[in-house]
Design a protein around this motif. Structure first.
Motif, PDB file in Angstrom:
ATOM      1  N   LYS A 132       0.841  -1.190   0.000  1.00 37.81           N
ATOM      2  CA  LYS A 132       0.000   0.000   0.000  1.00 37.81           C
ATOM      3  C   LYS A 132       0.877   1.241   0.000  1.00 37.81           C
ATOM      4  CE  LYS A 132      -4.177  -1.825   0.426  1.00 37.81           C
ATOM      5  NZ  LYS A 132      -5.270  -1.585  -0.546  1.00 37.81           N
ATOM      6  N   ARG A 133       0.439   2.256  -0.688  1.00 34.59           N
ATOM      7  CA  ARG A 133       1.181   3.510  -0.658  1.00 34.59           C
ATOM      8  C   ARG A 133       0.893   4.227   0.663  1.00 34.59           C
ATOM      9  NH1 ARG A 133      -2.710   6.768  -4.906  1.00 34.59           N
ATOM     10  NH2 ARG A 133      -4.447   6.977  -3.478  1.00 34.59           N
ATOM     11  N   ILE A 134       1.758   5.145   1.030  1.00 35.06           N
ATOM     12  CA  ILE A 134       1.582   5.935   2.240  1.00 35.06           C
ATOM     13  C   ILE A 134       1.068   7.307   1.845  1.00 35.06           C
ATOM     14  CG2 ILE A 134       2.772   6.984   4.206  1.00 35.06           C
ATOM     15  CD1 ILE A 134       4.790   4.712   4.060  1.00 35.06           C
ATOM     16  N   VAL A 140      10.779   2.839 -13.533  1.00 37.57           N
ATOM     17  CA  VAL A 140      10.233   3.548 -12.376  1.00 37.57           C
ATOM     18  C   VAL A 140       9.141   2.687 -11.754  1.00 37.57           C
ATOM     19  CG1 VAL A 140       9.101   5.641 -11.555  1.00 37.57           C
ATOM     20  CG2 VAL A 140      10.750   5.773 -13.436  1.00 37.57           C
ATOM     21  N   PHE A 141       9.430   2.057 -10.614  1.00 34.81           N
ATOM     22  CA  PHE A 141       8.465   1.215  -9.899  1.00 34.81           C
ATOM     23  C   PHE A 141       7.677   2.111  -8.955  1.00 34.81           C
ATOM     24  CE2 PHE A 141      11.463  -1.765 -11.478  1.00 34.81           C
ATOM     25  CZ  PHE A 141      10.876  -3.011 -11.480  1.00 34.81           C
ATOM     26  N   ASP A 142       6.454   2.465  -9.341  1.00 34.77           N
ATOM     27  CA  ASP A 142       5.721   3.481  -8.596  1.00 34.77           C
ATOM     28  C   ASP A 142       4.311   3.539  -9.168  1.00 34.77           C
ATOM     29  OD1 ASP A 142       5.017   6.079  -7.313  1.00 34.77           O
ATOM     30  OD2 ASP A 142       7.167   6.212  -6.960  1.00 34.77           O
ATOM     31  N   GLU A 143       3.625   4.656  -8.912  1.00 35.91           N
ATOM     32  CA  GLU A 143       2.398   4.929  -9.650  1.00 35.91           C
ATOM     33  C   GLU A 143       2.766   5.109 -11.120  1.00 35.91           C
ATOM     34  OE1 GLU A 143      -0.344   7.180  -6.307  1.00 35.91           O
ATOM     35  OE2 GLU A 143       0.900   8.408  -7.604  1.00 35.91           O
ATOM     36  N   ILE A 146       3.623  -0.940 -24.201  1.00 34.34           N
ATOM     37  CA  ILE A 146       4.192   0.096 -25.073  1.00 34.34           C
ATOM     38  C   ILE A 146       5.117   1.022 -24.295  1.00 34.34           C
ATOM     39  CG2 ILE A 146       3.650   2.053 -26.584  1.00 34.34           C
ATOM     40  CD1 ILE A 146       0.991   0.661 -27.216  1.00 34.34           C
ATOM     41  N   TYR A 147       4.658   1.483 -23.121  1.00 36.47           N
ATOM     42  CA  TYR A 147       5.453   2.406 -22.308  1.00 36.47           C
ATOM     43  C   TYR A 147       5.897   1.776 -20.983  1.00 36.47           C
ATOM     44  CZ  TYR A 147       3.070   5.496 -25.574  1.00 36.47           C
ATOM     45  OH  TYR A 147       2.584   6.075 -26.716  1.00 36.47           O
ATOM     46  N   GLY A 148       5.621   0.516 -20.827  1.00 29.48           N
ATOM     47  CA  GLY A 148       5.887  -0.204 -19.593  1.00 29.48           C
ATOM     48  C   GLY A 148       4.745  -1.167 -19.352  1.00 29.48           C
ATOM     49  N   PHE A 149       4.474  -1.487 -18.086  1.00 29.24           N
ATOM     50  CA  PHE A 149       3.399  -2.438 -17.796  1.00 29.24           C
ATOM     51  C   PHE A 149       2.755  -2.093 -16.464  1.00 29.24           C
ATOM     52  CE2 PHE A 149       1.510  -6.665 -16.981  1.00 29.24           C
ATOM     53  CZ  PHE A 149       0.947  -6.894 -18.228  1.00 29.24           C
ATOM     54  N   ASN A 150       1.439  -2.289 -16.411  1.00 34.77           N
ATOM     55  CA  ASN A 150       0.666  -1.999 -15.205  1.00 34.77           C
ATOM     56  C   ASN A 150       0.427  -3.316 -14.464  1.00 34.77           C
ATOM     57  OD1 ASN A 150      -1.278  -1.353 -13.286  1.00 34.77           O
ATOM     58  ND2 ASN A 150      -2.363   0.060 -14.619  1.00 34.77           N
ATOM     59  N   PHE A 151       1.193  -3.547 -13.407  1.00 33.77           N
ATOM     60  CA  PHE A 151       1.105  -4.814 -12.681  1.00 33.77           C
ATOM     61  C   PHE A 151      -0.053  -4.849 -11.686  1.00 33.77           C
ATOM     62  CE2 PHE A 151       5.320  -5.166 -14.437  1.00 33.77           C
ATOM     63  CZ  PHE A 151       5.418  -6.519 -14.730  1.00 33.77           C
ATOM     64  N   THR A 152      -0.788  -3.757 -11.547  1.00 36.54           N
ATOM     65  CA  THR A 152      -1.989  -3.792 -10.706  1.00 36.54           C
ATOM     66  C   THR A 152      -3.176  -4.337 -11.484  1.00 36.54           C
ATOM     67  OG1 THR A 152      -2.787  -1.549 -11.230  1.00 36.54           O
ATOM     68  CG2 THR A 152      -1.138  -1.759  -9.488  1.00 36.54           C
ATOM     69  N   THR A 153      -3.146  -4.167 -12.791  1.00 36.18           N
ATOM     70  CA  THR A 153      -4.228  -4.675 -13.642  1.00 36.18           C
ATOM     71  C   THR A 153      -3.757  -5.803 -14.544  1.00 36.18           C
ATOM     72  OG1 THR A 153      -3.750  -3.066 -15.406  1.00 36.18           O
ATOM     73  CG2 THR A 153      -5.313  -2.399 -13.688  1.00 36.18           C
ATOM     74  N   MET A 154      -2.434  -6.028 -14.567  1.00 33.96           N
ATOM     75  CA  MET A 154      -1.793  -6.993 -15.465  1.00 33.96           C
ATOM     76  C   MET A 154      -2.135  -6.690 -16.917  1.00 33.96           C
ATOM     77  SD  MET A 154       0.177  -8.685 -13.584  1.00 33.96           S
ATOM     78  CE  MET A 154       0.779  -9.851 -14.814  1.00 33.96           C
ATOM     79  N   SER A 201       7.753   2.884 -17.341  1.00 30.02           N
ATOM     80  CA  SER A 201       6.834   2.874 -16.215  1.00 30.02           C
ATOM     81  C   SER A 201       6.466   1.452 -15.818  1.00 30.02           C
ATOM     82  CB  SER A 201       5.555   3.649 -16.566  1.00 30.02           C
ATOM     83  OG  SER A 201       4.689   3.711 -15.451  1.00 30.02           O
ATOM     84  N   VAL A 202       6.911   1.045 -14.634  1.00 27.95           N
ATOM     85  CA  VAL A 202       6.526  -0.252 -14.075  1.00 27.95           C
ATOM     86  C   VAL A 202       5.529   0.077 -12.958  1.00 27.95           C
ATOM     87  CG1 VAL A 202       7.314  -2.372 -12.978  1.00 27.95           C
ATOM     88  CG2 VAL A 202       8.764  -1.226 -14.662  1.00 27.95           C
ATOM     89  N   GLN A 203       4.241   0.060 -13.293  1.00 30.32           N
ATOM     90  CA  GLN A 203       3.218   0.549 -12.375  1.00 30.32           C
ATOM     91  C   GLN A 203       2.845  -0.510 -11.357  1.00 30.32           C
ATOM     92  OE1 GLN A 203      -0.161   2.346 -14.281  1.00 30.32           O
ATOM     93  NE2 GLN A 203      -1.194   2.793 -12.351  1.00 30.32           N
ATOM     94  N   ILE A 204       3.101  -0.183 -10.072  1.00 37.26           N
ATOM     95  CA  ILE A 204       2.769  -1.125  -8.994  1.00 37.26           C
ATOM     96  C   ILE A 204       1.729  -0.518  -8.050  1.00 37.26           C
ATOM     97  CG2 ILE A 204       4.953  -2.347  -9.092  1.00 37.26           C
ATOM     98  CD1 ILE A 204       5.865  -0.713  -6.662  1.00 37.26           C
ATOM     99  N   PHE A 205       1.300   0.720  -8.312  1.00 36.69           N
ATOM    100  CA  PHE A 205       0.218   1.346  -7.549  1.00 36.69           C
ATOM    101  C   PHE A 205      -0.794   1.915  -8.529  1.00 36.69           C
ATOM    102  CE2 PHE A 205       3.807   1.869  -4.527  1.00 36.69           C
ATOM    103  CZ  PHE A 205       3.280   1.154  -3.466  1.00 36.69           C
ATOM    104  N   ASN A 206      -2.069   1.753  -8.204  1.00 32.86           N
ATOM    105  CA  ASN A 206      -3.134   2.281  -9.019  1.00 32.86           C
ATOM    106  C   ASN A 206      -4.260   2.696  -8.058  1.00 32.86           C
ATOM    107  OD1 ASN A 206      -4.980   2.974 -10.997  1.00 32.86           O
ATOM    108  ND2 ASN A 206      -5.471   0.864 -11.559  1.00 32.86           N
ATOM    109  N   GLY A 207      -4.245   3.972  -7.633  1.00 34.90           N
ATOM    110  CA  GLY A 207      -5.167   4.373  -6.598  1.00 34.90           C
ATOM    111  C   GLY A 207      -4.815   3.632  -5.311  1.00 34.90           C
ATOM    112  N   ASP A 208      -5.794   3.002  -4.701  1.00 38.43           N
ATOM    113  CA  ASP A 208      -5.546   2.254  -3.457  1.00 38.43           C
ATOM    114  C   ASP A 208      -5.075   0.831  -3.720  1.00 38.43           C
ATOM    115  OD1 ASP A 208      -6.194   4.311  -1.713  1.00 38.43           O
ATOM    116  OD2 ASP A 208      -8.339   3.864  -1.787  1.00 38.43           O
ATOM    117  N   ASP A 209      -5.023   0.437  -4.992  1.00 37.68           N
ATOM    118  CA  ASP A 209      -4.600  -0.914  -5.322  1.00 37.68           C
ATOM    119  C   ASP A 209      -3.097  -0.960  -5.518  1.00 37.68           C
ATOM    120  OD1 ASP A 209      -7.222  -1.823  -5.323  1.00 37.68           O
ATOM    121  OD2 ASP A 209      -7.511  -1.287  -7.421  1.00 37.68           O
ATOM    122  N   GLY A 210      -2.468  -2.013  -4.973  1.00 33.77           N
ATOM    123  CA  GLY A 210      -1.033  -2.167  -5.150  1.00 33.77           C
ATOM    124  C   GLY A 210      -0.662  -3.619  -5.275  1.00 33.77           C
TER     125      GLY A 210
END
Length: 289
Positions: free
Chosen positions: A102-104, A183-186, A223-231, A280-289
């Motif tokens: 979870k993000r802080i 960038v492992f983040d939002e 294309i620009y990375g991957f969203n691992f919260t939604t796969m 962009s390696v997205q590991i947060f998406n709103g409250d989802d991580g």
């Protein structure tokens, strides 16, 4: 996370794992002790933890990553009991729980404003780049003293040299487009005017077919990375639910330098499209991580 456990098998079990490693929707591993536990807890899926493709097969096998699996089962199961039973199976080398990250902090609206006018530090008047807020980036170069905005009484005077000392480094290299920084983040806003020139682009997927793994790396539409919260390959940034932290971090790394706008990035180039590339390696998406 209930109903999910990660296991690493011993190499001796590799031949028995062959079927579930290559077949989508496998419900059992082929290792009798593990499958017996899955039968007890209504196991419904066995998934390889790492994607294996022709491109990465040699590296994955050399590192033993092909021996890691995620076991999915009834969420009401006693997790400690399941883990203990799996740990007692001879072919299992390691058992791990799956932790929800979870993000802080609460979401804040993305904004283009900066607080440079209240800074208590100043930078050299001979800026190497012409970016609008370069003068306020004391973290890049801190000469101490006060800016024209006046003294802020509740802040101590800055310590000269308390910075990342990037200006001498820029004389040697301000970036290199052959280097990709993940960038492992939002999600990173790939349309941002100060980032878009330095965004990594997977041309095989950009010019490929939607829903197809065009470059054979195991991920579709990245294309620009991957969203691992939604796969999924779609990178997201939402002003009402995200903090903008992914884009903020990306800007520190490689906001485009010498383009007359925004800020400078540590490796944002010299204004000749020569900054490092941001994935962009997205590991947060709103409250989802």
């Amino acid at each position: 996370v209930g109903g999910s456990i990660i296991v690493r098998f011993n190499p001796s079990a590799e031949s028995r794992l062959a079927e579930c490693a290559t077949r989508s929707g496998a419900t059992r591993t082929g290792v009798s002790g593990v499958d017996a536990v899955l039968d007890e807890v209504s196991g419904y899926s066995v998934e390889p933890l790492y994607v294996v493709t022709e491109k990465n097969r040699e590296k994955v096998y050399a590192g033993g990553y092909h021996l890691w699996y995620e076991l999915l089962f009834d969420k009401s199961s006693d997790m400690e009991a399941v883990a203990a039973k799996l740990a007692n199976v001879a072919e299992v080398q390691r058992v791990q729980y799956v932790h929800q990250i979870k993000r802080i902090g609460a979401p804040k609206l993305l904004t283009t404003s900066v607080a440079g006018e209240t800074s208590t530090t100043r930078v050299t008047s001979t800026n190497p780049f012409n970016d609008t807020y370069r003068k306020s980036q004391w973290g890049l170069e801190n000469l101490g003293g006060l800016m024209s905005g006046g003294y802020v009484s509740n802040l101590p005077r800055a310590v000269i040299g308390a910075d990342v000392n990037v200006v001498p480094a820029w004389k040697l290299c301000a970036g290199d487009p052959s280097i990709v920084v993940a960038v492992f983040d939002e999600g990173v806003m790939n349309t941002h005017e100060d980032l878009k020139s330095n965004i990594w682009v997977n041309k095989a997927e950009l010019n490929g077919t939607t829903g197809v793994d065009d470059d054979g790396n195991g991920y579709k539409d990245d294309i620009y990375g991957f969203n691992f919260t939604t796969m999924k390959g779609t990178i997201t940034w939402n002003k009402s639910t995200d903090t903008g932290h992914g884009s903020h971090v990306a800007g520190i790394i490689a906001a485009e330098n010498n383009n007359g706008i925004g800020v400078c990035g540590i490796a944002g180039g010299s204004g000749n499209k020569d900054g490092v590339k941001l994935m962009s390696v997205q590991i947060f998406n709103g409250d989802d991580g």
